[in-house]
Scaffold this active site. Structure first.
Site, PDB file in Angstrom:
ATOM      1  N   TYR A  17       0.868  -1.194   0.000  1.00 33.30           N
ATOM      2  CA  TYR A  17       0.000   0.000   0.000  1.00 33.30           C
ATOM      3  C   TYR A  17       0.896   1.231   0.000  1.00 33.30           C
ATOM      4  O   TYR A  17       1.872   1.301   0.750  1.00 33.30           O
ATOM      5  CB  TYR A  17      -0.873  -0.001   1.256  1.00 33.30           C
TER       6      TYR A  17
ATOM      7  N   GLU B 270      -3.469   7.473  -4.018  1.00 31.49           N
ATOM      8  CA  GLU B 270      -3.353   6.197  -3.309  1.00 31.49           C
ATOM      9  C   GLU B 270      -3.229   5.052  -4.312  1.00 31.49           C
ATOM     10  O   GLU B 270      -3.960   5.014  -5.301  1.00 31.49           O
ATOM     11  CB  GLU B 270      -4.603   5.996  -2.457  1.00 31.49           C
TER      12      GLU B 270
END
Lengths: 380, 290
Positions: A101, A189
């Site tokens: 992530y 993101e």
């Protein structure tokens, strides 16, 4: 402002962040053709502006073009969190070795930017943030000095381990940061930032993209405004935006026009406490301009669910006489058949109330009294 | 006493010749604030009534004592105006303007902080010590001198609360709107610290809203550091997640910034939370045993 995954990936590709091939289609037939062209197992992904697509059945694997067509047909029939799916993305499926992530956002508390990274990426990142926050590394970025490279390399090594992956991630972080700054983002993101097999070993690829922009900076980025998705806003919200009003559609039946966001939220809360249900959030804004009042009333009265209207103005930078003038002007342009309750207080309120009185309109000083009246009027 | 400003505070207005700047400069003069000068580039040498207008903050400073500045310039120039005031070393900078790009604000915040100065706002109504000084856009006459501090992320909602206090006979020491943006110069905690130390403040009202974690941090400070009673209010309890409710900072995202988390944090810190603004005077009286 929020954009679709496919639009985010187009931005990533432009900045040189590795992404897979993709096709965006609106029909099952086109989905089959895209899968044929890719010649491999594909993923069919709903393109909607809400999270939790996978859990809602909006992401499916398809081994053949025929399967891609069938899955696209299923997904194009879905409504995810109230939003009907209008587009799907077709992209080659990969064997995923590990999910990482990576994101950059503004840290409101420390008032700088923060790079967040984890070796436990994937769909459960929000649970991870709550239950095992120590597994998400938060790396601060100084707003003017930029990224501290030696410190970043240490942080990347903690997350990605192998030098080859650290180098790939370092390059992507630099490009992500560049995009964030260039485009005045509020969030970029990549989740998952996936490790996949490659001809020459392993490589990291952005398998999803979430990009949000700072609404206050859109005036600098006409190219960003141009890719806004129409379904991000309801028809009323689009009209309100064009009129320079801050507006959010709700499900109730009391139309609200308030000055100031905090008071507008509190007014909605109080309507609920008195047993009513607000039809919208509407902040007419700081500087007073009678035309805004006219536009606001037109939008509110255009909603067929509205049974009564509450105008709540506490004048500060907004002047009550301007609001009163706007109300009278609006009443000339709109044939208003709904009950309307006006609460007017603050800067130039005596002048404002006198203007209303001259036209035979009463107004309240107390918010509680005004809300009680409008709830009663709506229940008629 | 009061916090940050009093009857001796000398104030300049950046953007004094604009529609809002001129209107509110006149209001502030009428409300007794010592407005010593204004600044509008290109309009130096003019006057707004009796107030001289200068080209720059530095020019104004050469001719006047400047304790505070209030900024009304348009959003695309506002971060520059904040930095200009910081370059001149103005100790208290209040930015009323709303709609500043967040990245510009991140930089301006650091710029002011590095110089050891204090910023309030942006996107805020300013502050007032009733009977002494008003720097901002709030309607003066709803206030009343007294011993209750008020801190809020909102503008007009602050007026609503103050109006309820005043009509219930409860006066205020200082009322401050800290602003509705994600990046603001002063937090609840920064100001609670000043109210705790202020001999003339007996209790504080904190008006929060959805988004961010500033209320949770304030609750932590109140629990561990404050002796004075605090009463709270949280707006946005009906707001849906993922939608920005007007203020750039008022959005529930990723499960953060929910109203319930804020109410819980306040309750845990012993802060009584009102459901409606008109309940606040009663809660303050009860907390102070009056």
């Amino acid at each position: 402002m929020n954009i679709h995954e496919y639009q985010g990936k187009e931005i990533f590709a432009k900045y040189g962040i590795p992404v897979h091939d993709q096709a965006v289609v609106t029909t099952p037939d086109a989905a089959r053709q895209a899968a044929e062209r890719m010649g491999t197992t594909v993923v069919v992904k709903a393109q909607v502006l809400v999270g939790g697509r996978g859990k809602a059945g909006g992401v499916k694997l398809a081994n053949t073009p025929e399967e891609a067509e069938a899955r696209a047909r299923d997904i194009l029939g879905l409504t995810i969190k109230g939003i009907p799916v209008q587009k799907v993305m077709i992209t080659p499926a990969s064997e995923i070795l590990q999910e990482f992530y990576v994101s950059i956002t503004v840290n409101r508390t420390t008032k700088d930017l923060v790079l967040m990274m984890s070796k436990a990426g994937g769909v459960d990142i929000e649970d991870l943030a709550v239950n095992r926050p120590e597994e998400i590394i938060k790396f601060p970025i100084h707003p003017t000095d930029g990224i501290d490279t030696p410190a970043l390399e240490r942080a990347l090594t903690d997350v990605f381990g192998k030098p080859d992956l650290v180098n790939q991630a370092k390059d992507v972080v630099a490009k992500l940061y560049q995009a964030f700054m260039d485009l005045d983002c509020s969030l970029v993101e990549i989740n998952p930032y996936a490790l996949v097999p490659a001809d020459d070993g392993e490589k990291l690829v952005a398998l999803d993209a979430k990009v949000n922009f700072d609404d206050n900076a859109l005036f600098k980025h006409a190219d960003v405004e141009a890719i806004r998705s129409p379904e991000e806003l309801s028809a009323d919200e689009t009209a309100a935006k064009a009129a320079g009003l801050s507006f959010v559609s709700m499900d109730g039946y009391i139309g609200c026009m308030v000055n100031g966001a905090g008071l507008a939220m509190a007014t909605m809360d109080i309507i609920k406490l008195y047993g009513g249900d607000p039809a919208n959030f509407l902040d007419v804004g700081g500087s007073s301009n009678p035309e805004k009042v006219v536009n606001a009333l037109k939008i509110i009265t255009g909603n067929p669910k509205v049974r009564a209207i509450l105008i709540n103005i506490f004048g500060g930078i907004t002047r009550c006489d301007d609001i009163a003038t706007g109300i009278l002007e609006a009443l000339k342009q709109i044939d208003l058949k709904l009950p309307m309750v006006i609460r007017l207080i603050g800067t130039n309120d005596e002048e404002g109330r006198a203007i209303l009185k001259g036209a035979g309109l009463d107004s309240f000083e107390s918010l509680g009294d005004a809300v009680e009246r409008v709830v009663a009027a709506a229940k008629g | 006493m009061s916090i940050l400003i009093d009857e001796k505070t000398s104030v300049i207005v950046q953007g004094i010749t604009g529609r809002d700047g001129s209107f509110h400069a006149r209001q502030m003069v009428g409300d007794g604030t010592k407005i010593v000068a204004g600044v509008t580039p290109g309009k130096g040498g003019q006057k707004l009534d009796d107030v001289p207008v200068y080209e720059s903050v530095a020019d104004a400073q050469r001719n006047h004592t400047v304790d505070a500045t209030v900024i009304f310039v348009p959003p695309r120039f506002a971060a520059g105006a904040i930095k200009e005031a910081a370059d001149a070393g103005v100790p208290l900078i209040i930015c009323i303007t709303e709609g500043l790009p967040v990245l510009e604000m991140v930089e301006a915040y650091r710029y002011v902080k590095d110089k050891g100065l204090r910023l309030i706002g942006p996107n805020c109504p300013g502050l007032i010590s009733p009977g002494k000084c008003k720097i901002g856009i709030m309607p003066y006459r709803i206030h009343k001198p007294g011993d209750i501090g008020v801190i809020s992320r909102s503008g007009t909602l602050t007026y609503e609360v103050v109006y309820n206090l005043t009509t219930s006979g409860i006066g205020q020491s200082t009322c401050i709107g800290i602003g509705g943006d994600p990046i603001i110069g002063s937090s609840f905690t920064d100001l609670l610290e000043l109210f705790e130390a202020d001999a003339d403040t007996a209790g504080v009202v904190v008006i929060g809203e959805i988004g961010g974690e500033d209320e949770e941090r304030a609750a932590d400070f109140i629990k561990n550091k404050m002796t004075k009673p605090v009463v709270g209010f949280i707006s946005g309890r009906t707001a849906p997640p993922g939608k920005r409710m007007g203020h750039a900072g008022a959005i529930i995202s990723g499960g953060k910034g929910t109203p319930q988390a804020k109410v819980d944090a306040f309750n845990d810190a012993g802060v009584a939370v009102a459901d409606k603004p008109d309940e606040i005077p009663g809660l303050i009286r009860k907390a102070l045993g009056r």
